[in-house]
Design a protein around this motif. Sequence first.
Motif, PDB file in Angstrom:
ATOM      1  N   CYS A   1     -51.836  54.854  72.123  1.00  0.00           N
ATOM      2  CA  CYS A   1     -52.072  53.731  73.047  1.00  0.00           C
ATOM      3  C   CYS A   1     -51.465  54.043  74.414  1.00  0.00           C
ATOM      4  O   CYS A   1     -52.140  53.918  75.439  1.00  0.00           O
ATOM      5  N   ARG A   2     -50.200  54.468  74.430  1.00  0.00           N
ATOM      6  CA  ARG A   2     -49.499  54.668  75.710  1.00  0.00           C
ATOM      7  C   ARG A   2     -50.196  55.709  76.572  1.00  0.00           C
ATOM      8  O   ARG A   2     -50.472  55.495  77.748  1.00  0.00           O
TER       9      ARG A   2
ATOM     10  N   SER B   1     -49.736  48.004  77.419  1.00  0.00           N
ATOM     11  CA  SER B   1     -49.157  48.758  76.303  1.00  0.00           C
ATOM     12  C   SER B   1     -47.631  48.612  76.269  1.00  0.00           C
ATOM     13  O   SER B   1     -46.980  48.676  77.320  1.00  0.00           O
ATOM     14  N   CYS B   2     -47.081  48.417  75.072  1.00  0.00           N
ATOM     15  CA  CYS B   2     -45.619  48.314  74.982  1.00  0.00           C
ATOM     16  C   CYS B   2     -44.976  49.692  75.024  1.00  0.00           C
ATOM     17  O   CYS B   2     -43.762  49.815  75.156  1.00  0.00           O
ATOM     18  N   GLY B   3     -45.791  50.729  74.859  1.00  0.00           N
ATOM     19  CA  GLY B   3     -45.305  52.091  75.013  1.00  0.00           C
ATOM     20  C   GLY B   3     -44.718  52.724  73.770  1.00  0.00           C
ATOM     21  O   GLY B   3     -44.248  53.856  73.797  1.00  0.00           O
ATOM     22  N   LYS B   4     -44.780  51.993  72.650  1.00  0.00           N
ATOM     23  CA  LYS B   4     -44.111  52.520  71.454  1.00  0.00           C
ATOM     24  C   LYS B   4     -44.853  53.703  70.819  1.00  0.00           C
ATOM     25  O   LYS B   4     -44.231  54.613  70.296  1.00  0.00           O
ATOM     26  N   CYS B   5     -46.188  53.672  70.850  1.00  0.00           N
ATOM     27  CA  CYS B   5     -46.899  54.780  70.186  1.00  0.00           C
ATOM     28  C   CYS B   5     -47.819  55.526  71.168  1.00  0.00           C
ATOM     29  O   CYS B   5     -48.370  54.944  72.105  1.00  0.00           O
TER      30      CYS B   5
ATOM     31  N   LEU C   1     -53.370  46.355  69.822  1.00  0.00           N
ATOM     32  CA  LEU C   1     -53.646  46.533  71.251  1.00  0.00           C
ATOM     33  C   LEU C   1     -54.293  47.897  71.480  1.00  0.00           C
ATOM     34  O   LEU C   1     -55.393  47.995  72.027  1.00  0.00           O
ATOM     35  N   GLY C   2     -53.632  48.937  70.999  1.00  0.00           N
ATOM     36  CA  GLY C   2     -54.232  50.269  71.110  1.00  0.00           C
ATOM     37  C   GLY C   2     -55.380  50.439  70.118  1.00  0.00           C
ATOM     38  O   GLY C   2     -56.381  51.087  70.408  1.00  0.00           O
TER      39      GLY C   2
ATOM     40  N   VAL D   1     -43.369  46.263  70.028  1.00  0.00           N
ATOM     41  CA  VAL D   1     -43.870  46.048  68.665  1.00  0.00           C
ATOM     42  C   VAL D   1     -42.927  46.691  67.647  1.00  0.00           C
ATOM     43  O   VAL D   1     -42.412  47.781  67.871  1.00  0.00           O
TER      44      VAL D   1
ATOM     45  N   VAL E   1     -48.726  41.728  75.123  1.00  0.00           N
ATOM     46  CA  VAL E   1     -48.275  42.256  73.831  1.00  0.00           C
ATOM     47  C   VAL E   1     -47.267  41.321  73.153  1.00  0.00           C
ATOM     48  O   VAL E   1     -47.061  41.403  71.941  1.00  0.00           O
TER      49      VAL E   1
ATOM     50  N   SER F   1     -53.079  54.118  66.377  1.00  0.00           N
ATOM     51  CA  SER F   1     -52.225  53.142  67.068  1.00  0.00           C
ATOM     52  C   SER F   1     -51.444  52.293  66.068  1.00  0.00           C
ATOM     53  O   SER F   1     -51.936  51.971  64.989  1.00  0.00           O
ATOM     54  N   LEU F   2     -50.260  51.894  66.504  1.00  0.00           N
ATOM     55  CA  LEU F   2     -49.391  51.107  65.626  1.00  0.00           C
ATOM     56  C   LEU F   2     -49.846  49.658  65.529  1.00  0.00           C
ATOM     57  O   LEU F   2     -49.692  49.013  64.502  1.00  0.00           O
ATOM     58  N   CYS F   3     -50.405  49.115  66.597  1.00  0.00           N
ATOM     59  CA  CYS F   3     -50.864  47.718  66.530  1.00  0.00           C
ATOM     60  C   CYS F   3     -52.262  47.600  67.124  1.00  0.00           C
ATOM     61  O   CYS F   3     -52.835  48.576  67.612  1.00  0.00           O
TER      62      CYS F   3
HETATM   63  S1  SF4 Z   1     -50.680  50.209  70.061  1.00  0.00           S
HETATM   64 FE1  SF4 Z   1     -48.614  51.126  70.111  1.00  0.00          FE
HETATM   65  S2  SF4 Z   1     -48.008  51.342  72.263  1.00  0.00           S
HETATM   66 FE2  SF4 Z   1     -49.820  50.014  72.140  1.00  0.00          FE
HETATM   67  S3  SF4 Z   1     -48.951  47.977  72.190  1.00  0.00           S
HETATM   68 FE3  SF4 Z   1     -49.257  48.511  70.032  1.00  0.00          FE
HETATM   69  S4  SF4 Z   1     -47.342  49.465  69.364  1.00  0.00           S
HETATM   70 FE4  SF4 Z   1     -47.280  49.344  71.606  1.00  0.00          FE
END
Ligand code: SF4
Length: 513
Positions: A445-446, A438-442, A485-486, A285, A267, A481-483
């Motif tokens: 995704c988390r 996952s960065c765990g922010k949202c 990745l998710g 993120v 990430v 998802s915020l970014c």
């Molecule tokens: S989708 Fe959300 S939880 Fe997953 S990496 Fe991006 S910001 Fe972090």
Amino acid sequence: MSGLRIYVPRDAAALAVDAEKVAEAVLAEAKIRGIEVELVRNGSRGMLWLEPLVEIEKDGTRHAFGPVTPHDVEALFDADWGDHALALGPTEEIDWFKRQTRLTFARVGVIDPLSLEAYEAHGGLKGLRRALGMTGAAMIDEMKESGLRGRGGAGFPTGIKWDTVRLAEADQKYIVANADEGDSGTFADRMLMEGDPFSLIEGMAIAGICVGATRGYIYLRSEYPEAIHTMREAIRIARARGVLGASVLGSDFAYDMEVRVGAGAYVCGEETSLLNSLEGKRGVVRAKPPLPAIEGFLGKPTVVNNIISLGTVPVIFERGAVHYRDFGLGRSRGTIPIQIAGNVKFGGLFETAFGTSLGALVDEIGGGTATGRPVKAVQVGGPLGAYFPRSKFDTPFGYEEFDGEGGLIGHAGVVVFDDSADMLGMARFAMEFCAVESCGKCTPCRIGAVRGVETVDRIARGDVDAIPLLTDLCDTMTDGSLCALGGFTPYPVMSALRHFPDDFHANAKEAAE
Ligand code: SF4
Ligand SMILES: Cc1cc2nc3c(=O)[nH]c(=O)nc-3n(C[C@H](O)[C@H](O)[C@H](O)COP(=O)(O)O)c2cc1C
């Protein structure tokens, strides 16, 4: 035999298959025979199945031998580096190489990466010199005209990004080169940094002068020790020679830069997460807006670009935007360094104009699978990219063309799988990868990725009722998802389900029998 110039790559891919020992053997054998040898440690030519690919210069033409082991060296000297089983002929006449259009990678494998003289002798610094005589606005016009789009994944027009930073009012601006290169099957950033580091320095200096940024950083993954070493050395040389510093090439512009090493998280390749990491914070993120172009590194306007995007800037300024733009297809202009990897016979870096079909890349250039079994699927664009079945092999390599087929080209990694691949397993892997990285922010995704693994496991146990649930979950991840990745993990999952439904129903069939 009189003096010889011999090239043995110091690229990490060549080192991994004993290039260092080959270099030592060449010097030792030359000494025994009393032959004067000039040993050049170049980057890789990109034909990775031939590494270590040793070249010898004869009458101004370079001849290739490969793959060379240390034990072959004696016999190669015996053969006077001519008629030998490993002889491949003139390097640039090898069909795989000849079919390419090398603009970004024109010097990679050709020159000694740390020779500024060799860099200049092959067109280096011409772009920067030209840029120094242009206004910022004219440079933006050049970038927009070239049609260059970000090679890190999103394909955003580079000229527009730079213009946003240029027009932002601030006492300090930054250029950040993204060398996190986390996508599976990709190595173009590494090869460019190890094989032609001055092109990245020149591209970043042009970017700095254009937008009014006096400092730059290369965020480089710790897994690339050779690239870290080469880049640091190249920056030191560039500074000592006045390419970097208070007066770039004697001009009124100041620009300097340094390498910062990442700690290893997928990430952290995402630009806002990268900026947090660069600031010494956790790689989480950031919500956008504000865009990094407005509030980036330390809250200042920042250009964040991929290594290939920045490394392509010098050739655009050297040869002109029109020269670059004239290659390509539709809105995908210029060339793209494609990385062919996975279960493939002829893997490596193949730079070509946009527009080559996926099938040509896999079957003709890649030569099919290394195992000799039929190709089942190809994942394009890293771990967030879709799996393409053979029926989609006529898709031309281009941003819109791949998007139209439910995929993405990302950083142009092409990973080949043969018919033994279990696509349900690959879908599970995509969800697991997202859960781990996952960065765990949202929440989508988390939590979604963890539920995704569980749902794929239910399907694997024969519970086909879980298939609509997986589709639903993917929709939620895409929309919420915020970014990317998710948001993009559903690409590999849903493409596997869509194109290889039998792999998802196999256990249910077995259970019914
Ligand atoms: S989708 Fe959300 S939880 Fe997953 S990496 Fe991006 S910001 Fe972090
Ligand atoms: C999870 C994730 C990982 C990413 N990894 C990389 C990376 O390793 N290298 C890269 O250049 N861009 C990566 N990106 C894209 C960056 O966020 C950003 O778009 C890019 O660096 C911008 O440069 P470009 O416009 O030159 O492509 C990643 C994006 C996401 C969402």
